[in-house]
Design an enzyme around this catalytic site. Sequence first.
Site, PDB file in Angstrom:
ATOM      1  N   CYS A 157       0.973  -1.229   0.083  1.00  0.00           N
ATOM      2  CA  CYS A 157      -0.007   0.089  -0.109  1.00  0.00           C
ATOM      3  C   CYS A 157       0.797   1.237  -0.032  1.00  0.00           C
ATOM      4  O   CYS A 157       2.125   1.339  -0.078  1.00  0.00           O
ATOM      5  CB  CYS A 157      -0.966  -0.036   1.172  1.00  0.00           C
ATOM      6  N   GLY A 173      -2.195   1.389  -4.611  1.00  0.00           N
ATOM      7  CA  GLY A 173      -3.526   0.839  -4.155  1.00  0.00           C
ATOM      8  C   GLY A 173      -4.612   1.492  -4.423  1.00  0.00           C
ATOM      9  O   GLY A 173      -4.607   2.751  -4.364  1.00  0.00           O
ATOM     10  N   ASN A 222       2.049  -1.010   5.662  1.00  0.00           N
ATOM     11  CA  ASN A 222       2.333  -1.719   4.273  1.00  0.00           C
ATOM     12  C   ASN A 222       3.026  -2.970   4.425  1.00  0.00           C
ATOM     13  O   ASN A 222       4.026  -2.710   5.050  1.00  0.00           O
ATOM     14  CB  ASN A 222       3.096  -0.601   3.587  1.00  0.00           C
ATOM     15  N   GLY A 223       2.579  -3.962   3.791  1.00  0.00           N
ATOM     16  CA  GLY A 223       3.349  -5.275   3.985  1.00  0.00           C
ATOM     17  C   GLY A 223       2.458  -6.450   4.480  1.00  0.00           C
ATOM     18  O   GLY A 223       1.292  -6.294   4.131  1.00  0.00           O
ATOM     19  N   TYR A 280       8.268  -3.168 -10.358  1.00  0.00           N
ATOM     20  CA  TYR A 280       6.820  -2.920 -11.056  1.00  0.00           C
ATOM     21  C   TYR A 280       5.973  -2.032  -9.756  1.00  0.00           C
ATOM     22  O   TYR A 280       5.589  -1.113 -10.337  1.00  0.00           O
ATOM     23  CB  TYR A 280       5.872  -4.288 -10.749  1.00  0.00           C
TER      24      TYR A 280
END
Length: 480
Positions: free
Chosen positions: A9, A37, A112-113, A256
């Site tokens: 995120c 996100g 995030n993760g 990416y």
Amino acid sequence: MNREIHEACGLFGIFAPERQELARSVYYGLYALQHRGQQTCGIAVNDDGVINWIKNEGLVNDVFTTEMLDKLGLGNMAVGHTLYGTKDANYRLNAQPMVVNHIKGNMAVCHNGSLVNAYELRRELELQGSIFHTTSDAEVIAYTITKERLKTSSVEEALCEAMHKLDGAYSLVIMSPSKLIAARDPHGFRPLCYGITEDGCYIVASETCGLDSVGATYIRDLEPGEIVIFDKDGIRTIREHCGTAPKKLCIFEYIYFARPDSVIEGISVHDARLQAGAWLAKQQKIDADVVIGVPDSGIDAAIGYAKESGIPYGLGFIKNKYIGRTFIAPGQAHREDKVRIKLNPVSSTVRGKRVVLVDDSIVRGTTMARIVKLLREAGATEVHVRSSAPKFLNPCHYGTDIDSRDALIACNHTTEEIKNIIGADSLDFLELENLPNIIGAYPERGYCDACFSGKYPTKEPVAIEKSRYEHKISEKKEAK
């Protein structure tokens, strides 16, 4: 295997020297991080310990109107979050920031993760009376910190103690009544940096493009395992967890996830993708007339491929900017529907040409098959597909939406078979041994490539379902 939700995120936080309107700054930051996100977003503003928040499903500019930003009011701290999830996730419930009210004060958590021991921690907390309302790791983290906060003198001390229990990938931005806190796990799987604006506001963001969006000057990345505290007394750090684990930044951030104009741990994402394309061109020579890239994350690699190979680069596709990324769209049917309206080939570039098509990765293969078909319909005589990532052969436990080998085409097919499935004339992936060359093969630049190599830096999850009801069903089946 199936995971209910995965977090890869966007995080954003701001600490201002005086009370002011902050919601718009967070809005700009989240807008810059929207690529990380598109399922939900949220903003929380802290006004003297009172946290006002708004979060919902949708893109940033859909969820937040001028009136809604005004409702968040003034404050001296604020945090924001963008989330992507997989199918079957309850996005509205899992939206962040995760706001917790407890006896030691309010707290907003952005994560995030993905934790590899989330189930064990959740089960332990439930047995001690915690009631969960989401399937998100953020709630597990929030409750773990809260539990430690009851025994410690500060929220940063509580976080430091909680980090002894958290295992896996987590970059965090946390807001307490008086402090903004940022932290990375000891491996540093996910990026996090901070900077400062001209008027003295400290900004924390997942990527430097988030700093740029509000005119902040980059100061540095957080070290893996580091806790940074921003409050009225300035900045201080806790490094108790630094150096306790090898650095393992997710290499897929460069391939990416991250925006090409971002710089992560001193490495330009754009330059890394150029290098990936160049190494692809070195691996396998081919006669072709034009090199094109799949927008957006395949473009830079295609430019690098063209420069190295000497084959001209051309604009191969026009992208509908209002369609989100296919890779992180929940559900296969949605992915296939989106490809039909997301990309339109530029026929004058490819008609009658032998085309080298460069993309960032091939995961399931269905999207690439559709793209190859579009090029042939546009008149391409040959289509040679190149992936700037190695073959995906393993699930990711650290936040990337690759949760099962069943969904990975390279696990079940050879390169020749994949070439035939996607309808290409030839196919090549970046070789695993060339992966370190895209960021510079320096010992201090450790990275995680487990989705390609299968070498996991942590233990693998024992149980990876996050629904407590799924666990009860599984336990009953085992009992039989």
